[in-house]
Enzyme design. Structure first.
Site, PDB file in Angstrom:
ATOM      1  N   LEU A  46     -11.912   1.266  -3.329  1.00 27.73           N
ATOM      2  CA  LEU A  46     -11.987   0.141  -4.268  1.00 27.73           C
ATOM      3  C   LEU A  46     -11.794   0.621  -5.708  1.00 27.73           C
ATOM      4  O   LEU A  46     -12.064  -0.085  -6.663  1.00 27.73           O
ATOM      5  CB  LEU A  46     -13.326  -0.590  -4.119  1.00 27.73           C
ATOM      6  CG  LEU A  46     -13.624  -1.120  -2.717  1.00 27.73           C
ATOM      7  CD1 LEU A  46     -14.988  -1.794  -2.667  1.00 27.73           C
ATOM      8  CD2 LEU A  46     -12.542  -2.090  -2.252  1.00 27.73           C
ATOM      9  N   SER A  47     -11.348   1.870  -5.830  1.00 28.36           N
ATOM     10  CA  SER A  47     -10.957   2.425  -7.129  1.00 28.36           C
ATOM     11  C   SER A  47     -12.079   2.571  -8.138  1.00 28.36           C
ATOM     12  O   SER A  47     -11.927   2.225  -9.306  1.00 28.36           O
ATOM     13  CB  SER A  47      -9.832   1.589  -7.745  1.00 28.36           C
ATOM     14  OG  SER A  47      -8.639   2.106  -7.308  1.00 28.36           O
ATOM     15  N   SER A  48     -13.183   3.123  -7.679  1.00 35.73           N
ATOM     16  CA  SER A  48     -14.238   3.424  -8.641  1.00 35.73           C
ATOM     17  C   SER A  48     -13.763   4.501  -9.614  1.00 35.73           C
ATOM     18  O   SER A  48     -14.192   4.527 -10.767  1.00 35.73           O
ATOM     19  CB  SER A  48     -15.519   3.853  -7.927  1.00 35.73           C
ATOM     20  OG  SER A  48     -15.362   5.095  -7.299  1.00 35.73           O
ATOM     21  N   SER A  49     -12.848   5.368  -9.177  1.00 31.76           N
ATOM     22  CA  SER A  49     -12.347   6.408 -10.095  1.00 31.76           C
ATOM     23  C   SER A  49     -11.553   5.770 -11.236  1.00 31.76           C
ATOM     24  O   SER A  49     -11.750   6.104 -12.402  1.00 31.76           O
ATOM     25  CB  SER A  49     -11.504   7.457  -9.354  1.00 31.76           C
ATOM     26  OG  SER A  49     -10.366   6.882  -8.766  1.00 31.76           O
TER      27      SER A  49
ATOM     28  N   GLU B 124      -5.845  11.051 -14.167  1.00 35.72           N
ATOM     29  CA  GLU B 124      -6.119  11.253 -12.733  1.00 35.72           C
ATOM     30  C   GLU B 124      -5.074  12.187 -12.113  1.00 35.72           C
ATOM     31  O   GLU B 124      -5.401  13.040 -11.283  1.00 35.72           O
ATOM     32  CB  GLU B 124      -6.189   9.910 -11.986  1.00 35.72           C
ATOM     33  CG  GLU B 124      -6.560  10.089 -10.524  1.00 35.72           C
ATOM     34  CD  GLU B 124      -7.587   9.103  -9.970  1.00 35.72           C
ATOM     35  OE1 GLU B 124      -8.132   8.283 -10.716  1.00 35.72           O
ATOM     36  OE2 GLU B 124      -7.847   9.184  -8.755  1.00 35.72           O
TER      37      GLU B 124
ATOM     38  N   ASP C 271      -3.913   1.267  -9.517  1.00 32.56           N
ATOM     39  CA  ASP C 271      -5.359   1.107  -9.659  1.00 32.56           C
ATOM     40  C   ASP C 271      -5.756   0.904 -11.121  1.00 32.56           C
ATOM     41  O   ASP C 271      -6.488  -0.018 -11.469  1.00 32.56           O
ATOM     42  CB  ASP C 271      -6.088   2.335  -9.096  1.00 32.56           C
ATOM     43  CG  ASP C 271      -5.810   2.527  -7.625  1.00 32.56           C
ATOM     44  OD1 ASP C 271      -5.199   1.620  -7.019  1.00 32.56           O
ATOM     45  OD2 ASP C 271      -6.189   3.579  -7.079  1.00 32.56           O
TER      46      ASP C 271
ATOM     47  N   GLU D  82       0.820  -1.217   0.000  1.00 30.51           N
ATOM     48  CA  GLU D  82       0.000   0.000   0.000  1.00 30.51           C
ATOM     49  C   GLU D  82       0.850   1.261   0.000  1.00 30.51           C
ATOM     50  O   GLU D  82       1.834   1.367   0.732  1.00 30.51           O
ATOM     51  CB  GLU D  82      -0.904   0.000   1.248  1.00 30.51           C
ATOM     52  CG  GLU D  82      -2.208   0.715   1.031  1.00 30.51           C
ATOM     53  CD  GLU D  82      -3.067   0.023  -0.036  1.00 30.51           C
ATOM     54  OE1 GLU D  82      -3.064   0.510  -1.179  1.00 30.51           O
ATOM     55  OE2 GLU D  82      -3.708  -0.998   0.266  1.00 30.51           O
TER      56      GLU D  82
END
Ligand code: ADP
Ligand code: MG
Length: 374
Positions: free
Chosen positions: A115-118, A150, A162, A23
């Site tokens: 959870l990396s929706s972007s 991003e 991601d 992480e």
């Protein structure tokens, strides 16, 4: 090669991702171990011919129509549409053909939960638009392109993990991604009687952008200091632990200690996962959480309660926060026979101390971005 433009309505899907371990080290040239999920965002693509794109989302009320001749920059009033608009703007800058269309996004992926929706909406938008004229889209390029959007358009200085996981995921496998060299190996995830359980704090994240950018700057500072004595050092993850003794600022030293130790934990995790040693993997998850909490300081009361309550339950092999932190989700590796007990204990303890109801989801590992149906 150009595929023939079709007038058919199509449906595409991009998954969310969970990071098993590694992480905050993707932007430090480290090794990370994410996996694509079987939940994510779908997009219905409806071809039009008016030089416009209409963007709709079932989870947001704002509908936006944009003219493809215009130039776009980030605008807070554009809310969620900044993500697809950023992709469109950057594709235009790279001279890709953008087809007129209406797009409807639908999702079963929690937003703003780590959870990396972007990344999912970015990779989905780029893949869908490019698929109208291009076949064999290079997925490493796709991930780098979306990361750039991003970083530059949204102004979140995230690493490559991601977008890479969303683009390259494979069912029942984690990706051991080398962020310095942009290459990956698949690591089969065979959990036997254990399950990976997502625990969502359901706490809206705040300050995520500024904190993220702050950590990145701290890591750059750590690298700069170590390079005074080790000028050849390519990135922070390649540093040896004792080199951080040259860093006098305690905060910067702690940040570096997390980065270096986390990279070592990823290597150990892959080794033990390949031998199905889930107990050692669980202990590495616990150590990762401790490091993110104490040295990197990106956890928080809510995540700590979820993780530490789960860790105390017999049959929970390990747990840690996942994603950027400051709220969002944690994961626990749990024997299936204690899942219900864990859910009950954790949700009660969590509610009693925060007043928030947490939620749970058993993780299944799915494939990366794809066309669903024509
Ligand atoms: P995360 O990537 O951890 O989910 P971010 O804050 O990086 O969190 O991205 C969440 C944002 O992405 C949402 O606030 C929204 O703007 C956008 N987004 C995600 N999913 C959707 C969706 N299905 N429809 C529209 N926008 C979405
Ligand atoms: Mg994100």
């Amino acid at each position: 090669m150009c595929a023939e433009m079709s007038k058919a309505v199509k449906k595409y899907f991009a998954p969310g991702r969970v990071n098993l371990i590694g992480e905050h080290i993707d932007y430090n040239g480290g090794l990370v171990l994410p996996a694509a999920l079987n939940i994510g965002i779908s997009a219905t693509y409806i071809p039009q011919s008016d030089n416009k794109i209409v963007l709709r989302s079932a989870t947001h009320s704002l509908v936006k129509e944009i003219n493809l001749s215009d130039t776009f920059s980030f605008n807070p009033q554009n809310d969620w549409t900044n993500y697809p608009i950023g992709i469109i703007e950057h594709l235009k800058r790279e001279n890709h053909y953008i087809p007129s269309c209406e797009v409807i996004f639908e999702s079963n992926l929690p937003e703003g939960s780590g959870l990396s929706s972007s990344a999912a909406i970015e990779v989905l938008t780029a893949f869908m638009l490019l698929s109208q004229t291009e076949s064999n889209i290079n997925r490493t390029w796709l991930a780098e392109f979306c990361q750039q959007v991003e970083n530059e358009f949204i102004d979140v200085k995230c690493g490559i993990m991601d977008q890479y996981a969303v683009a390259n995921g494979k069912k029942d496998n984690a990706l051991l991604l080398d962020c310095a060299y942009l290459k990956h190996d698949f690591v089969p995830i065979e959990l036997g009687d254990c399950r990976l359980l997502l625990m969502n704090t359901n706490k809206p994240r705040s300050l995520i952008r500024s904190r993220y950018n702050e950590r990145k700057a701290e890591c750059e500072e750590a690298l700069r200091i170590i390079r005074n004595v080790k000028p050849q050092l390519k990135n922070l993850c390649e540093a040896e632990m004792h080199w951080i003794e040259t860093i006098t600022d305690e905060v910067i030293r702690k940040r570096a200690r997390h980065v270096i130790s986390e990279n070592i934990r990823v290597k150990e995790s892959v080794k033990v996962l390949r031998h199905n040693d889930l107990h050692t993997f669980g202990r590495l998850l616990n150590a990762s959480h401790q490091s993110l909490k104490e040295d990197y300081e990106v956890s928080g009361t809510e995540l700590d309660i979820l993780v530490e309550t789960a860790q105390e339950i017999k049959g929970c092999l390990g747990a840690r926060m996942t994603g950027a932190g400051f709220g969002g989700c944690a994961i626990a590796l749990v024997h299936h026979s204690v899942i219900e007990k864990l859910k009950n204990n954790v949700s009660e303890t969590y509610f009693n101390s925060t007043g928030i109801t947490c939620s749970f989801h058993t993780v299944e590992i799915g494939d990366g971005v794809r066309l669903l149906s024509e």
